[in-house]
Write a protein that holds these residues in place. Sequence first.
Motif, PDB file in Angstrom:
ATOM      1  N   ILE A 136       0.845  -1.188   0.000  1.00  0.00           N
ATOM      2  CA  ILE A 136       0.000   0.000   0.000  1.00  0.00           C
ATOM      3  C   ILE A 136       0.885   1.244   0.000  1.00  0.00           C
ATOM      4  CG2 ILE A 136      -1.758   1.296   1.276  1.00  0.00           C
ATOM      5  CD1 ILE A 136      -2.794  -1.316   0.155  1.00  0.00           C
ATOM      6  N   ASP A 137       0.600   2.168  -0.895  1.00  0.00           N
ATOM      7  CA  ASP A 137       1.333   3.417  -1.008  1.00  0.00           C
ATOM      8  C   ASP A 137       0.858   4.371   0.085  1.00  0.00           C
ATOM      9  OD1 ASP A 137       2.511   5.787  -1.790  1.00  0.00           O
ATOM     10  OD2 ASP A 137       1.681   5.789  -3.808  1.00  0.00           O
TER      11      ASP A 137
ATOM     12  N   ILE B 197      -3.718   7.649  -2.238  1.00  0.00           N
ATOM     13  CA  ILE B 197      -4.761   6.636  -2.075  1.00  0.00           C
ATOM     14  C   ILE B 197      -5.308   6.336  -3.458  1.00  0.00           C
ATOM     15  CG2 ILE B 197      -7.030   6.113  -1.106  1.00  0.00           C
ATOM     16  CD1 ILE B 197      -6.351   8.108   1.166  1.00  0.00           C
ATOM     17  N   ASN B 198      -5.211   5.089  -3.865  1.00  0.00           N
ATOM     18  CA  ASN B 198      -5.712   4.674  -5.170  1.00  0.00           C
ATOM     19  C   ASN B 198      -7.077   4.019  -4.981  1.00  0.00           C
ATOM     20  OD1 ASN B 198      -6.250   3.637  -7.674  1.00  0.00           O
ATOM     21  ND2 ASN B 198      -4.416   2.366  -7.806  1.00  0.00           N
ATOM     22  N   VAL B 199      -8.152   4.805  -5.149  1.00  0.00           N
ATOM     23  CA  VAL B 199      -9.494   4.260  -4.960  1.00  0.00           C
ATOM     24  C   VAL B 199      -9.908   3.349  -6.108  1.00  0.00           C
ATOM     25  CG1 VAL B 199     -10.286   6.119  -3.455  1.00  0.00           C
ATOM     26  CG2 VAL B 199     -10.631   6.309  -5.922  1.00  0.00           C
ATOM     27  N   GLY B 200      -9.106   3.296  -7.159  1.00  0.00           N
ATOM     28  CA  GLY B 200      -9.370   2.396  -8.280  1.00  0.00           C
ATOM     29  C   GLY B 200      -8.882   0.979  -8.020  1.00  0.00           C
ATOM     30  N   ASP B 201      -8.094   0.802  -6.978  1.00  0.00           N
ATOM     31  CA  ASP B 201      -7.575  -0.510  -6.597  1.00  0.00           C
ATOM     32  C   ASP B 201      -8.396  -0.999  -5.410  1.00  0.00           C
ATOM     33  OD1 ASP B 201      -5.995  -2.326  -4.864  1.00  0.00           O
ATOM     34  OD2 ASP B 201      -4.435  -2.047  -6.375  1.00  0.00           O
ATOM     35  N   MET B 202      -9.138  -2.072  -5.583  1.00  0.00           N
ATOM     36  CA  MET B 202     -10.061  -2.554  -4.548  1.00  0.00           C
ATOM     37  C   MET B 202      -9.346  -2.864  -3.233  1.00  0.00           C
ATOM     38  SD  MET B 202     -13.183  -2.935  -3.783  1.00  0.00           S
ATOM     39  CE  MET B 202     -13.934  -2.783  -5.375  1.00  0.00           C
ATOM     40  N   PHE B 203      -8.155  -3.436  -3.303  1.00  0.00           N
ATOM     41  CA  PHE B 203      -7.406  -3.748  -2.084  1.00  0.00           C
ATOM     42  C   PHE B 203      -7.073  -2.472  -1.322  1.00  0.00           C
ATOM     43  CE2 PHE B 203      -3.501  -4.555   0.306  1.00  0.00           C
ATOM     44  CZ  PHE B 203      -3.900  -5.631   1.073  1.00  0.00           C
ATOM     45  N   GLU B 204      -6.557  -1.456  -2.032  1.00  0.00           N
ATOM     46  CA  GLU B 204      -6.225  -0.183  -1.388  1.00  0.00           C
ATOM     47  C   GLU B 204      -7.476   0.515  -0.874  1.00  0.00           C
ATOM     48  OE1 GLU B 204      -3.513   2.788  -2.605  1.00  0.00           O
ATOM     49  OE2 GLU B 204      -2.353   1.393  -3.821  1.00  0.00           O
ATOM     50  N   LEU B 205      -8.533   0.473  -1.641  1.00  0.00           N
ATOM     51  CA  LEU B 205      -9.785   1.103  -1.227  1.00  0.00           C
ATOM     52  C   LEU B 205     -10.262   0.521   0.096  1.00  0.00           C
ATOM     53  CD1 LEU B 205     -12.145   3.023  -1.873  1.00  0.00           C
ATOM     54  CD2 LEU B 205     -13.200   1.121  -3.114  1.00  0.00           C
ATOM     55  N   LYS B 206     -10.261  -0.790   0.202  1.00  0.00           N
ATOM     56  CA  LYS B 206     -10.697  -1.436   1.445  1.00  0.00           C
ATOM     57  C   LYS B 206      -9.730  -1.149   2.591  1.00  0.00           C
ATOM     58  CE  LYS B 206     -13.285  -5.190  -0.694  1.00  0.00           C
ATOM     59  NZ  LYS B 206     -13.388  -6.635  -0.891  1.00  0.00           N
ATOM     60  N   PHE B 207      -8.431  -1.164   2.305  1.00  0.00           N
ATOM     61  CA  PHE B 207      -7.423  -0.883   3.331  1.00  0.00           C
ATOM     62  C   PHE B 207      -7.633   0.505   3.932  1.00  0.00           C
ATOM     63  CE2 PHE B 207      -3.514   1.271   4.488  1.00  0.00           C
ATOM     64  CZ  PHE B 207      -2.982   0.407   5.436  1.00  0.00           C
ATOM     65  N   TRP B 208      -7.707   1.527   3.063  1.00  0.00           N
ATOM     66  CA  TRP B 208      -7.839   2.903   3.545  1.00  0.00           C
ATOM     67  C   TRP B 208      -9.199   3.144   4.190  1.00  0.00           C
ATOM     68  CZ3 TRP B 208      -3.801   5.669   4.505  1.00  0.00           C
ATOM     69  CH2 TRP B 208      -2.640   5.494   3.769  1.00  0.00           C
TER      70      TRP B 208
END
Length: 68
Positions: A10-11, A15-26
Amino acid sequence: MQQQNIPGGIDEIRINVGDMFELKFWAKRFDVTPTELKSVVKSVGDVPSAVRSQIEMFKKNLSPQRAV
């Protein structure tokens, strides 16, 4: 500027809301729904500190007002 990563890829800078993993993480990190996170990112941008500030301000405004 060097990219910083949270374990798991995770960067921390954007925040990359287009990436489902990152979206859920954040969303979990900020204690909001993915839809709420997308809305905040759309309004303030994808910098985590700006997103956090906006969410905190929103939550503060929603909390019950103390009697004066």
